[in-house]
Design a protein around this motif. Structure first.
Motif, mmCIF file in Angstrom:
data_model
loop_
_atom_site.group_PDB
_atom_site.id
_atom_site.type_symbol
_atom_site.label_atom_id
_atom_site.label_comp_id
_atom_site.label_asym_id
_atom_site.label_seq_id
_atom_site.Cartn_x
_atom_site.Cartn_y
_atom_site.Cartn_z
ATOM 1 N N PRO A 1 0.936 -0.993 0.056
ATOM 2 C CA PRO A 1 -0.020 0.116 -0.043
ATOM 3 C C PRO A 1 0.626 1.292 -0.083
ATOM 4 O O PRO A 1 0.281 2.459 -0.266
ATOM 5 C CB PRO A 1 -0.901 -0.064 1.046
ATOM 6 N N GLU A 2 2.108 1.165 0.296
ATOM 7 C CA GLU A 2 2.947 2.327 0.428
ATOM 8 C C GLU A 2 3.350 3.079 -1.064
ATOM 9 O O GLU A 2 3.580 4.043 -1.311
ATOM 10 C CB GLU A 2 4.219 2.091 1.001
ATOM 11 N N ILE A 3 3.163 2.029 -1.967
ATOM 12 C CA ILE A 3 3.244 2.584 -3.290
ATOM 13 C C ILE A 3 2.189 3.504 -3.705
ATOM 14 O O ILE A 3 1.088 3.207 -3.812
ATOM 15 C CB ILE A 3 3.468 1.410 -4.376
ATOM 16 N N GLY A 4 2.545 4.876 -4.100
ATOM 17 C CA GLY A 4 1.490 5.692 -4.524
ATOM 18 C C GLY A 4 1.052 5.658 -5.910
ATOM 19 O O GLY A 4 0.114 5.840 -6.184
ATOM 20 N N MET A 5 2.118 5.468 -6.591
ATOM 21 C CA MET A 5 1.989 5.258 -8.126
ATOM 22 C C MET A 5 2.926 4.515 -8.560
ATOM 23 O O MET A 5 4.307 4.642 -8.139
ATOM 24 C CB MET A 5 1.964 6.816 -8.879
ATOM 25 N N ILE A 6 2.785 3.881 -9.504
ATOM 26 C CA ILE A 6 3.865 2.796 -10.414
ATOM 27 C C ILE A 6 3.368 2.940 -11.793
ATOM 28 O O ILE A 6 2.409 2.534 -12.211
ATOM 29 C CB ILE A 6 3.947 1.685 -9.717
ATOM 30 N N GLU A 7 4.543 2.901 -12.610
ATOM 31 C CA GLU A 7 4.442 2.761 -14.236
ATOM 32 C C GLU A 7 5.641 2.175 -14.671
ATOM 33 O O GLU A 7 6.834 2.273 -14.416
ATOM 34 C CB GLU A 7 4.201 4.163 -14.632
ATOM 35 N N VAL A 8 5.447 0.988 -15.541
ATOM 36 C CA VAL A 8 6.628 0.435 -15.706
ATOM 37 C C VAL A 8 6.333 0.404 -17.524
ATOM 38 O O VAL A 8 5.420 0.129 -18.048
ATOM 39 C CB VAL A 8 6.623 -0.978 -15.514
ATOM 40 N N GLY A 9 7.623 0.868 -18.082
ATOM 41 C CA GLY A 9 7.567 1.008 -19.679
ATOM 42 C C GLY A 9 8.625 0.024 -20.269
ATOM 43 O O GLY A 9 9.828 -0.058 -19.423
ATOM 44 N N ILE A 10 8.197 -0.619 -21.232
ATOM 45 C CA ILE A 10 9.351 -1.321 -22.057
ATOM 46 C C ILE A 10 9.859 -0.548 -23.426
ATOM 47 O O ILE A 10 8.957 0.069 -24.280
ATOM 48 C CB ILE A 10 8.684 -2.710 -22.520
ATOM 49 N N ASN A 11 10.907 -0.528 -23.513
ATOM 50 C CA ASN A 11 11.715 0.126 -24.547
ATOM 51 C C ASN A 11 11.290 0.112 -26.099
ATOM 52 O O ASN A 11 11.180 -1.089 -26.228
ATOM 53 C CB ASN A 11 13.275 0.368 -24.274
ATOM 54 N N ILE A 12 11.116 1.128 -26.635
ATOM 55 C CA ILE A 12 10.775 0.701 -28.090
ATOM 56 C C ILE A 12 11.930 1.396 -29.250
ATOM 57 O O ILE A 12 11.662 1.291 -30.184
ATOM 58 C CB ILE A 12 9.390 1.436 -28.696
ATOM 59 N N ASN A 13 12.937 2.049 -28.568
ATOM 60 C CA ASN A 13 13.964 2.670 -28.928
ATOM 61 C C ASN A 13 15.131 1.597 -29.426
ATOM 62 O O ASN A 13 15.735 0.865 -28.525
ATOM 63 C CB ASN A 13 14.679 3.761 -27.985
ATOM 64 N N SER A 14 15.674 1.540 -30.514
ATOM 65 C CA SER A 14 16.585 0.472 -31.073
ATOM 66 C C SER A 14 18.001 0.993 -30.823
ATOM 67 O O SER A 14 18.851 0.230 -31.240
ATOM 68 C CB SER A 14 16.311 0.088 -32.341
ATOM 69 N N SER A 15 18.117 2.177 -30.081
ATOM 70 C CA SER A 15 19.679 2.574 -30.056
ATOM 71 C C SER A 15 20.522 1.702 -29.124
ATOM 72 O O SER A 15 19.790 1.092 -28.158
ATOM 73 C CB SER A 15 19.633 3.815 -29.243
ATOM 74 N N ALA A 16 21.607 1.570 -29.406
ATOM 75 C CA ALA A 16 22.481 0.614 -28.574
ATOM 76 C C ALA A 16 22.480 1.057 -26.996
ATOM 77 O O ALA A 16 23.076 0.327 -26.289
ATOM 78 C CB ALA A 16 24.074 0.534 -29.273
ATOM 79 N N VAL A 17 22.395 2.564 -26.948
ATOM 80 C CA VAL A 17 22.628 2.975 -25.633
ATOM 81 C C VAL A 17 21.353 2.984 -24.631
ATOM 82 O O VAL A 17 21.187 3.372 -23.402
ATOM 83 C CB VAL A 17 23.301 4.340 -25.408
ATOM 84 N N ALA A 18 20.167 2.784 -25.442
ATOM 85 C CA ALA A 18 18.765 2.399 -24.786
ATOM 86 C C ALA A 18 18.970 1.588 -23.685
ATOM 87 O O ALA A 18 19.170 0.299 -23.816
ATOM 88 C CB ALA A 18 17.729 2.550 -25.707
ATOM 89 N N TYR A 19 18.074 1.660 -22.531
ATOM 90 C CA TYR A 19 17.698 0.659 -21.692
ATOM 91 C C TYR A 19 16.418 0.028 -21.886
ATOM 92 O O TYR A 19 15.676 0.276 -22.911
ATOM 93 C CB TYR A 19 17.649 1.302 -20.140
ATOM 94 N N ASP A 20 16.122 -1.484 -21.578
ATOM 95 C CA ASP A 20 15.299 -2.075 -21.762
ATOM 96 C C ASP A 20 13.756 -1.855 -21.267
ATOM 97 O O ASP A 20 12.678 -1.924 -21.845
ATOM 98 C CB ASP A 20 15.640 -3.550 -21.985
ATOM 99 N N VAL A 21 13.960 -1.816 -19.800
ATOM 100 C CA VAL A 21 12.815 -1.419 -19.012
ATOM 101 C C VAL A 21 13.057 -0.368 -18.129
ATOM 102 O O VAL A 21 14.072 0.085 -17.509
ATOM 103 C CB VAL A 21 12.340 -2.850 -18.266
ATOM 104 N N VAL A 22 11.921 0.451 -17.859
ATOM 105 C CA VAL A 22 12.101 1.719 -16.800
ATOM 106 C C VAL A 22 10.744 1.446 -15.898
ATOM 107 O O VAL A 22 9.736 1.092 -16.459
ATOM 108 C CB VAL A 22 11.926 3.180 -17.638
ATOM 109 N N LEU A 23 11.196 1.767 -14.823
ATOM 110 C CA LEU A 23 10.276 1.921 -13.575
ATOM 111 C C LEU A 23 9.943 3.290 -13.061
ATOM 112 O O LEU A 23 11.197 3.844 -12.796
ATOM 113 C CB LEU A 23 10.513 0.936 -12.666
#
Length: 100
Positions: free
Chosen positions: A38-60
């Motif tokens: 319950p302490e989580i006020g908000m959470i969003e998780v995204g999966i990368n769509i950018n093909s750049s070599a420096v891009a990360y795969d998942v963001v929280l």
């Protein structure tokens, strides 16, 4: 308010799955934490769509009322289960926590 942002680079193969399958499973696991912590006020998780070599795969991106709520989240058994899985499938992680 404390804001918590994490990005991961996933291994191409881990735990018998491709990185995209692990990313999807990871997203589901992280988003489900809202139901048990319950302490989580908000959470969003995204999966990368950018093909750049420096891009990360998942963001929280998540928000907590204060540092105490964030500590409860970090130590919660359900979060620790997710963290154990994520530790097995990622090869790089960056994090920023800040107060707003």
């Amino acid at each position: 308010m404390l804001k918590h942002i994490v990005m991961w680079k996933l291994k191409e193969q881990a735990e018998g799955n491709t990185n995209i399958k692990n990313a999807l499973f990871m997203k589901e696991m992280l988003e489900t934490l809202k139901n048990s912590i319950p302490e989580i006020g908000m959470i969003e998780v995204g999966i990368n769509i950018n093909s750049s070599a420096v891009a990360y795969d998942v963001v929280l991106y998540s928000e907590f009322k204060n540092e105490e709520a964030f500590k409860i989240y970090q130590d919660h058994p359900e979060h620790l289960k997710v963290a154990e899985f994520v530790g097995k499938i990622n090869e790089g992680r960056v994090v920023v926590d800040y107060l707003d």
